[in-house]
Design a protein around this motif. Structure first.
Motif, PDB file in Angstrom:
ATOM      1  N   VAL A 214      -8.045   1.318  -7.117  1.00 32.79           N
ATOM      2  CA  VAL A 214      -7.109   1.262  -8.435  1.00 32.79           C
ATOM      3  C   VAL A 214      -5.987   2.090  -7.912  1.00 32.79           C
ATOM      4  CG1 VAL A 214      -7.258   2.209 -10.725  1.00 32.79           C
ATOM      5  CG2 VAL A 214      -9.443   1.362  -9.709  1.00 32.79           C
ATOM      6  N   PRO A 215      -4.835   1.673  -8.683  1.00 33.17           N
ATOM      7  CA  PRO A 215      -3.565   2.351  -8.391  1.00 33.17           C
ATOM      8  C   PRO A 215      -3.615   3.867  -8.925  1.00 33.17           C
ATOM      9  CG  PRO A 215      -3.090   0.141  -9.273  1.00 33.17           C
ATOM     10  CD  PRO A 215      -4.732   0.424  -9.390  1.00 33.17           C
ATOM     11  N   ARG A 236      -4.211  11.225   1.612  1.00 33.49           N
ATOM     12  CA  ARG A 236      -4.815  10.544   2.757  1.00 33.49           C
ATOM     13  C   ARG A 236      -5.847   9.747   2.712  1.00 33.49           C
ATOM     14  NH1 ARG A 236      -4.356  15.853   4.763  1.00 33.49           N
ATOM     15  NH2 ARG A 236      -6.471  16.185   4.610  1.00 33.49           N
ATOM     16  N   THR A 237      -6.909   9.917   1.696  1.00 34.32           N
ATOM     17  CA  THR A 237      -7.952   9.160   1.757  1.00 34.32           C
ATOM     18  C   THR A 237      -7.976   7.814   0.931  1.00 34.32           C
ATOM     19  OG1 THR A 237      -9.102  11.259   2.127  1.00 34.32           O
ATOM     20  CG2 THR A 237     -10.672   9.507   1.508  1.00 34.32           C
ATOM     21  N   ILE A 238      -7.319   8.021  -0.071  1.00 31.55           N
ATOM     22  CA  ILE A 238      -7.241   6.832  -1.063  1.00 31.55           C
ATOM     23  C   ILE A 238      -6.077   5.965  -0.788  1.00 31.55           C
ATOM     24  CG2 ILE A 238      -6.800   6.224  -3.630  1.00 31.55           C
ATOM     25  CD1 ILE A 238      -8.023   9.035  -4.287  1.00 31.55           C
ATOM     26  N   PRO A 239      -6.453   4.741  -0.527  1.00 30.55           N
ATOM     27  CA  PRO A 239      -5.247   3.547   0.250  1.00 30.55           C
ATOM     28  C   PRO A 239      -4.429   3.228  -0.710  1.00 30.55           C
ATOM     29  CG  PRO A 239      -7.574   2.594  -0.138  1.00 30.55           C
ATOM     30  CD  PRO A 239      -7.699   4.329  -0.219  1.00 30.55           C
ATOM     31  N   THR A 240      -4.549   3.752  -2.226  1.00 28.43           N
ATOM     32  CA  THR A 240      -3.815   2.989  -3.083  1.00 28.43           C
ATOM     33  C   THR A 240      -3.084   4.153  -3.804  1.00 28.43           C
ATOM     34  OG1 THR A 240      -5.647   3.264  -4.674  1.00 28.43           O
ATOM     35  CG2 THR A 240      -4.776   1.122  -3.863  1.00 28.43           C
ATOM     36  N   ALA A 241      -3.073   5.640  -3.032  1.00 26.33           N
ATOM     37  CA  ALA A 241      -2.699   6.829  -3.779  1.00 26.33           C
ATOM     38  C   ALA A 241      -1.369   7.173  -3.335  1.00 26.33           C
ATOM     39  CB  ALA A 241      -3.657   7.977  -3.353  1.00 26.33           C
ATOM     40  N   TRP A 277       2.555  -2.011  -7.821  1.00 28.44           N
ATOM     41  CA  TRP A 277       2.087  -0.771  -7.084  1.00 28.44           C
ATOM     42  C   TRP A 277       1.352  -1.274  -5.739  1.00 28.44           C
ATOM     43  CZ3 TRP A 277       3.374   3.871  -7.516  1.00 28.44           C
ATOM     44  CH2 TRP A 277       2.648   4.768  -7.070  1.00 28.44           C
ATOM     45  N   PRO A 278       1.847  -0.479  -4.746  1.00 25.73           N
ATOM     46  CA  PRO A 278       1.301  -1.259  -3.128  1.00 25.73           C
ATOM     47  C   PRO A 278       0.094  -0.476  -2.674  1.00 25.73           C
ATOM     48  CG  PRO A 278       2.823   0.791  -3.010  1.00 25.73           C
ATOM     49  CD  PRO A 278       2.857   0.337  -4.646  1.00 25.73           C
ATOM     50  N   THR A 279      -0.548  -1.220  -1.832  1.00 27.67           N
ATOM     51  CA  THR A 279      -1.930  -0.558  -0.896  1.00 27.67           C
ATOM     52  C   THR A 279      -1.039  -0.120   0.158  1.00 27.67           C
ATOM     53  OG1 THR A 279      -3.376  -1.669  -2.102  1.00 27.67           O
ATOM     54  CG2 THR A 279      -3.903  -0.880  -0.114  1.00 27.67           C
ATOM     55  N   ARG A 280      -1.438   1.239   0.624  1.00 26.36           N
ATOM     56  CA  ARG A 280      -0.880   1.463   1.949  1.00 26.36           C
ATOM     57  C   ARG A 280      -1.020   0.621   3.335  1.00 26.36           C
ATOM     58  NH1 ARG A 280      -2.528   6.721   1.532  1.00 26.36           N
ATOM     59  NH2 ARG A 280      -4.524   6.164   2.734  1.00 26.36           N
TER      60      ARG A 280
END
Length: 295
Positions: A214-215, A236-241, A277-280
């Protein structure tokens, strides 16, 4: 006075304004739905903006049994508000205790969240400070059980991450502390024991956070010291953060600097609503700072 009813029979007071995509604001321990007034006025011009009082915060019900307060119950209360209002998905914005509830909502009900704004979240999360945090929650509950809310508000309001608000905006801070003094001592004590003391550490949730898609916006003040390292952990942990840090700000950031808070959150929501909104990119976590060394 509108209320939503939870699955365990607790009535939750809520307020709403505006039309459009829904946003639900989830308050901190020292706040209630009134603490979101700058956000309700701002986002209510473009969104359906909703704020509610958690259980234990009148005019919501104040269960006498501490077992009716927990992190899971806090998540369920967000669901109850959404269901009562017929909302399938919403942007969820939470501060501090509400930030923890927002994160846990995203972990357990990702299909109900358009986005998550997790602000001022992390106090008591670091493993080395866990025991001290739990002891402080117990001491806070004991103080609430023997002293008046006015005495508590005067003491709690002078904490090291609140002085920034008091120094910047004495009038706004006085209003914040006056509203805190109106809270239920029983509800506040039970919240400390059932929600604050017992919630799991963020450091024990890294596997769940790594799967969150989720973004997500992580937002903190740069003088909210207990939340800085946990904010980096979530980033660092949430890929959409994404992580935003508000300069010279403490814990009560939505009231301390509402214009900056609203701007940061508003830009985040606009990108999410636009589908941008991107995913890292996993390459961003490479060990080489320049990419010139072998991975």
């Amino acid at each position: 006075m509108p209320h939503a009813r939870t699955d365990d029979g607790v009535n939750l007071h809520y307020e709403e304004t505006g039309r459009g995509t829904p946003i639900v604001f989830v308050h901190e321990f020292a706040g209630d739905c009134r603490a979101w007034e700058p956000q309700l006025r701002h986002f209510g011009q473009r969104y359906r903006a909703i704020a509610y009082n958690a259980r234990g915060y009148p005019p919501s019900d104040v269960p006498a049994d501490p077992t009716q307060y927990s992190q899971a119950r806090a998540v369920g209360d967000i669901v109850a508000v959404l269901d009562h209002l017929g909302i399938v998905r919403a942007h969820i914005v939470g501060l501090s205790m509400g930030g923890f509830a927002t994160l846990h909502f995203g972990l357990t009900h990702p299909s109900r969240a358009l986005s998550l704004t997790v602000a001022g979240c992390g106090y008591g999360a670091e493993p080395e400070g866990r025991a001290a945090f739990q002891a402080e929650a117990e001491a806070t509950a004991a103080y609430l059980q023997r002293e008046s809310m006015a005495d508590f508000a005067a003491k709690y309001g002078d904490g090291p991450t609140r002085v920034q608000f008091a120094n910047k905006d004495p009038r706004g801070f006085a209003q914040f502390r006056a509203m805190l003094a109106e809270h239920s001592a029983l509800g506040s004590a039970n919240t400390q024991l059932g929600v604050q003391r017992a919630r799991p550490s963020l450091y024990d949730l890294t596997q769940e956070m790594a799967r969150l898609d989720v973004p997500t916006l992580i937002l903190t003040g740069d003088e909210d010291w207990p939340c800085l390292n946990p904010a980096l952990l979530m980033k660092r942990t949430i890929p959409t953060a994404a992580l935003a840090v508000m300069p010279n700000c403490g814990h009560t950031i939505n009231l301390e600097d509402p214009d900056q808070f609203n701007r940061i959150v508003g830009e985040f929501l606009a990108q999410v609503d636009a589908g941008r909104w991107p995913t890292r990119d996993p390459r961003a976590l490479g060990r080489s700072a320049t990419g010139m060394l072998a991975p």
